[in-house]
Scaffold this motif. Sequence first.
Motif, PDB file in Angstrom:
ATOM      1  N   ASP A  92      33.680  78.755  91.198  1.00 16.57           N
ATOM      2  CA  ASP A  92      32.755  77.760  90.996  1.00 16.57           C
ATOM      3  C   ASP A  92      33.306  76.865  89.588  1.00 16.57           C
ATOM      4  O   ASP A  92      32.882  75.581  89.757  1.00 16.57           O
ATOM      5  N   LEU A  93      34.042  77.415  88.762  1.00 16.80           N
ATOM      6  CA  LEU A  93      34.267  76.589  87.491  1.00 16.80           C
ATOM      7  C   LEU A  93      35.572  75.544  88.084  1.00 16.80           C
ATOM      8  O   LEU A  93      35.341  74.308  87.938  1.00 16.80           O
ATOM      9  N   MET A  94      36.131  75.948  89.034  1.00 18.53           N
ATOM     10  CA  MET A  94      37.223  74.922  89.427  1.00 18.53           C
ATOM     11  C   MET A  94      36.561  73.975  90.251  1.00 18.53           C
ATOM     12  O   MET A  94      36.797  72.360  90.276  1.00 18.53           O
ATOM     13  N   GLN A  95      35.510  74.361  91.131  1.00 17.55           N
ATOM     14  CA  GLN A  95      34.656  73.309  91.983  1.00 17.55           C
ATOM     15  C   GLN A  95      33.949  72.153  90.991  1.00 17.55           C
ATOM     16  O   GLN A  95      33.965  70.835  91.226  1.00 17.55           O
ATOM     17  N   GLN A  96      33.361  72.810  89.672  1.00 21.49           N
ATOM     18  CA  GLN A  96      32.766  71.903  89.116  1.00 21.49           C
ATOM     19  C   GLN A  96      33.610  71.058  88.062  1.00 21.49           C
ATOM     20  O   GLN A  96      33.254  69.752  88.207  1.00 21.49           O
ATOM     21  N   VAL A  97      35.019  71.508  87.957  1.00 15.00           N
ATOM     22  CA  VAL A  97      35.729  70.801  87.143  1.00 15.00           C
ATOM     23  C   VAL A  97      36.375  69.377  88.338  1.00 15.00           C
ATOM     24  O   VAL A  97      36.433  68.284  87.821  1.00 15.00           O
ATOM     25  N   ALA A  98      36.759  69.914  89.400  1.00 14.88           N
ATOM     26  CA  ALA A  98      37.127  68.901  90.426  1.00 14.88           C
ATOM     27  C   ALA A  98      35.997  67.965  90.728  1.00 14.88           C
ATOM     28  O   ALA A  98      36.238  66.665  90.784  1.00 14.88           O
ATOM     29  N   SER A  99      34.688  68.267  90.748  1.00 19.78           N
ATOM     30  CA  SER A  99      33.763  67.122  91.333  1.00 19.78           C
ATOM     31  C   SER A  99      33.251  66.253  90.111  1.00 19.78           C
ATOM     32  O   SER A  99      33.193  65.196  90.236  1.00 19.78           O
ATOM     33  N   VAL A 100      33.653  66.819  88.692  1.00 21.24           N
ATOM     34  CA  VAL A 100      33.456  65.798  87.594  1.00 21.24           C
ATOM     35  C   VAL A 100      34.609  64.658  87.600  1.00 21.24           C
ATOM     36  O   VAL A 100      34.398  63.678  87.346  1.00 21.24           O
ATOM     37  N   LEU A 101      35.561  65.337  87.632  1.00 19.13           N
ATOM     38  CA  LEU A 101      37.006  64.632  87.243  1.00 19.13           C
ATOM     39  C   LEU A 101      37.558  63.662  88.305  1.00 19.13           C
ATOM     40  O   LEU A 101      38.101  62.858  88.098  1.00 19.13           O
ATOM     41  N   ALA A 102      37.602  64.383  89.634  1.00 14.39           N
ATOM     42  CA  ALA A 102      38.087  63.736  90.686  1.00 14.39           C
ATOM     43  C   ALA A 102      37.711  62.199  90.982  1.00 14.39           C
ATOM     44  O   ALA A 102      38.656  61.442  91.370  1.00 14.39           O
ATOM     45  N   PRO A 103      36.598  61.780  90.760  1.00 11.40           N
ATOM     46  CA  PRO A 103      36.180  60.524  90.806  1.00 11.40           C
ATOM     47  C   PRO A 103      36.564  59.720  89.824  1.00 11.40           C
ATOM     48  O   PRO A 103      36.862  58.346  90.075  1.00 11.40           O
ATOM     49  N   HIS A 104      37.251  60.303  88.862  1.00 11.12           N
ATOM     50  CA  HIS A 104      37.627  59.693  87.601  1.00 11.12           C
ATOM     51  C   HIS A 104      39.240  59.633  87.630  1.00 11.12           C
ATOM     52  O   HIS A 104      39.752  59.405  86.489  1.00 11.12           O
ATOM     53  N   ALA A 105      39.858  60.019  88.699  1.00  4.94           N
ATOM     54  CA  ALA A 105      41.201  60.305  88.742  1.00  4.94           C
ATOM     55  C   ALA A 105      42.226  59.260  87.968  1.00  4.94           C
ATOM     56  O   ALA A 105      43.275  59.506  87.359  1.00  4.94           O
ATOM     57  N   ALA A 106      41.680  58.072  88.204  1.00  8.32           N
ATOM     58  CA  ALA A 106      42.600  56.883  87.856  1.00  8.32           C
ATOM     59  C   ALA A 106      42.715  56.633  86.345  1.00  8.32           C
ATOM     60  O   ALA A 106      43.549  56.268  85.892  1.00  8.32           O
ATOM     61  N   GLU A 107      41.650  57.279  85.737  1.00  9.18           N
ATOM     62  CA  GLU A 107      41.458  57.253  84.199  1.00  9.18           C
ATOM     63  C   GLU A 107      42.228  58.342  83.433  1.00  9.18           C
ATOM     64  O   GLU A 107      42.276  58.238  82.245  1.00  9.18           O
ATOM     65  N   LEU A 108      42.679  59.268  84.195  1.00 13.04           N
ATOM     66  CA  LEU A 108      43.303  60.611  83.523  1.00 13.04           C
ATOM     67  C   LEU A 108      44.638  60.113  83.257  1.00 13.04           C
ATOM     68  O   LEU A 108      45.205  59.542  83.691  1.00 13.04           O
ATOM     69  N   PRO A 109      45.261  60.927  82.413  1.00  9.43           N
ATOM     70  CA  PRO A 109      46.757  60.753  81.954  1.00  9.43           C
ATOM     71  C   PRO A 109      47.716  61.144  83.265  1.00  9.43           C
ATOM     72  O   PRO A 109      47.098  61.904  84.096  1.00  9.43           O
ATOM     73  N   PRO A 110      48.614  60.496  83.485  1.00  5.32           N
ATOM     74  CA  PRO A 110      49.606  60.770  84.569  1.00  5.32           C
ATOM     75  C   PRO A 110      49.765  62.289  84.555  1.00  5.32           C
ATOM     76  O   PRO A 110      50.169  62.860  83.705  1.00  5.32           O
ATOM     77  N   ARG A 111      49.999  62.743  85.711  1.00  3.33           N
ATOM     78  CA  ARG A 111      50.088  64.085  86.264  1.00  3.33           C
ATOM     79  C   ARG A 111      49.175  64.931  85.473  1.00  3.33           C
ATOM     80  O   ARG A 111      49.868  66.042  84.814  1.00  3.33           O
ATOM     81  N   CYS A 112      47.887  64.760  84.974  1.00  2.00           N
ATOM     82  CA  CYS A 112      47.100  65.324  84.059  1.00  2.00           C
ATOM     83  C   CYS A 112      47.144  66.851  84.232  1.00  2.00           C
ATOM     84  O   CYS A 112      46.885  67.446  85.275  1.00  2.00           O
ATOM     85  N   HIS A 113      47.432  67.662  83.517  1.00  2.00           N
ATOM     86  CA  HIS A 113      47.585  69.041  83.436  1.00  2.00           C
ATOM     87  C   HIS A 113      46.183  69.574  83.178  1.00  2.00           C
ATOM     88  O   HIS A 113      45.180  69.219  82.402  1.00  2.00           O
ATOM     89  N   ILE A 114      45.687  70.510  84.174  1.00  3.93           N
ATOM     90  CA  ILE A 114      44.415  71.280  84.059  1.00  3.93           C
ATOM     91  C   ILE A 114      44.412  72.629  84.246  1.00  3.93           C
ATOM     92  O   ILE A 114      45.125  72.910  85.456  1.00  3.93           O
ATOM     93  N   GLY A 115      44.458  73.286  83.141  1.00  4.32           N
ATOM     94  CA  GLY A 115      44.811  74.670  83.042  1.00  4.32           C
ATOM     95  C   GLY A 115      43.401  75.472  83.185  1.00  4.32           C
ATOM     96  O   GLY A 115      42.495  75.336  82.657  1.00  4.32           O
ATOM     97  N   PHE A 116      43.359  76.386  84.065  1.00  7.35           N
ATOM     98  CA  PHE A 116      42.552  77.532  84.286  1.00  7.35           C
ATOM     99  C   PHE A 116      42.978  78.914  83.626  1.00  7.35           C
ATOM    100  O   PHE A 116      44.246  79.273  84.192  1.00  7.35           O
ATOM    101  N   ASN A 117      41.967  79.468  83.219  1.00 10.54           N
ATOM    102  CA  ASN A 117      42.369  80.993  82.953  1.00 10.54           C
ATOM    103  C   ASN A 117      42.302  82.071  84.226  1.00 10.54           C
ATOM    104  O   ASN A 117      41.153  81.929  84.673  1.00 10.54           O
ATOM    105  N   ILE A 118      43.074  82.875  84.628  1.00 11.34           N
ATOM    106  CA  ILE A 118      42.957  83.570  85.606  1.00 11.34           C
ATOM    107  C   ILE A 118      43.391  85.022  85.120  1.00 11.34           C
ATOM    108  O   ILE A 118      43.783  85.303  84.102  1.00 11.34           O
ATOM    109  N   SER A 119      42.425  86.098  85.820  1.00  7.01           N
ATOM    110  CA  SER A 119      42.487  87.528  85.377  1.00  7.01           C
ATOM    111  C   SER A 119      43.516  88.189  86.247  1.00  7.01           C
ATOM    112  O   SER A 119      43.734  87.603  87.349  1.00  7.01           O
ATOM    113  N   ALA A 120      44.038  89.550  86.123  1.00  9.52           N
ATOM    114  CA  ALA A 120      44.917  90.178  87.016  1.00  9.52           C
ATOM    115  C   ALA A 120      44.113  90.172  88.348  1.00  9.52           C
ATOM    116  O   ALA A 120      44.752  90.162  89.290  1.00  9.52           O
ATOM    117  N   ALA A 121      42.853  90.431  88.376  1.00  9.99           N
ATOM    118  CA  ALA A 121      42.157  90.450  89.576  1.00  9.99           C
ATOM    119  C   ALA A 121      42.520  89.355  90.672  1.00  9.99           C
ATOM    120  O   ALA A 121      42.682  89.438  91.995  1.00  9.99           O
TER     121      ALA A 121
END
Length: 279
Positions: A92-121
Motif C-alpha cells: 500500500d505504501l509503494m502504491q501511495q508513493v507511486a501515485s503521488v510522485l509519478a505524475p511529477h516524475a519530470a520534476e524529480l532529480p535524475p534517476r531519483c532514489h526511492i528507498g523502502f524498508n523491507i522486512s525479512a518476511a
Amino acid sequence: FLALALAGGLFSGLICYRLLGRPSSPRTILRRALEAKQFEPFLQPIVDARDGGWIGAEVLMRWHLPGEGLIRPDLFIPMAERTGLILPMTRDLMQQVASVLAPHAAELPPRCHIGFNISAAHCHDPQLLGDCRDFLAAFPPGTVELWLELTERELIEPTEDTDLLFQQLDAIGVKVAIDDFGIGHASLNYLQRFTVNALKIDQSFVKRIGADTLSAHLLDTLVELAIRLDIDLVAEGVETAAQRDYLRALNVRYLQGYLFGRPMPIREFLPALHQHRNA
Ligand code: C2E
Ligand code: CA
Ligand code: CA
Ligand code: CA
C-alpha cells in the motif's frame, strides 16, 4: 484479552479499547487501520555528500491514528511483522508513493532514489517482485531507481528461493541496501550473495564522530570495506556540519539526516525539493 495485550506489546492494550471499544487482536487493529488508509508515507531526503543536492528519499511509514496523532514506526512495525501485515502495508505504501510522485516524475532529480524498508518476511513473499515491477512501471523508464533497505538486525536465511528472488530483483533494476550496517553480523559472504549495492552506516557510528577514536576507526574500516567491494555508502543520522564534513572527507557518497531534512509528509516533498533547488 490480557494475553493479547501482552503479546502485542504496549499498544494493543491501550489502543484496542480506545479505537474499537472492545477487545481485538493486534492483527485486526492493523488490518482495520490499513483498510481505513491510516498508514502514510513520510519522505526524508538523501543528499549527495559532495554538493548537498537531493538525489532521492527514504520512505518512512507513519500511522495516522485519528485522535492520537502520528505513531512512530518502532511502535507498530514489530507487530506488523509478527502478524504478517507488513506485506500488504508495504504494498500500500509503494502504491501511495507511486501515485503521488509519478505524475511529477519530470520534476524529480535524475534517476531519483526511492528507498523502502523491507522486512525479512518480504524475502519469502512471492508478490514482492511484482510489487517492485508495478512501482517502476508507474514512472517513465529510467526516472526512478527503486531501493530496498534490508536491515542488518534481522539477516535473512539465504536459500535457493531468496537467491532467485534477488537475481530477479537485480534483473529489473531494483537496488539493495543493507540498513543499520555495522551493528549486525553481515559477513562479506552475505554481502556478495545478495549482490548488495549500498550499505547504510548505522546512526550510532555517525553520532560518535568526534567523540571517540574507536568508533572513528570502525567507521574508517567500514568505508574501506565498501570501497573494496565497490559498494555505495550512505550515512544516516547526520545532524551536524562537523559530521557531514568528516563523512565527506572519507568519501562517503550519500548522506541523510536532520541536517538536510526531516522526514516529511509526501505532499510536502516536491515543494521542499523545489525550494531546496532555488535556495
Ligand atoms: P531506519 O530505516 O533506520 O530509518 C531511519 C530512522 O532515523 C527514521 O526513524 C528517521 O526518522 C530517523 N532519522 C533520520 N535522520 C535522523 C537524524 O538526523 N537524527 C536522528 N536522531 N534520527 C534520524 P523512524 O521514521 O522513526 O523509523 C524508525 C525505523 O522504523 C526505521 O529505521 C525502520 O527500521 C522502521 N521503518 C520505518 N518505516 C518502515 C516501513 O515502511 N517498513 C519497515 N519494515 N520498517 C519501517
Ligand atoms: Ca531504512
Ligand atoms: Ca537505518
Ligand atoms: Ca535504525
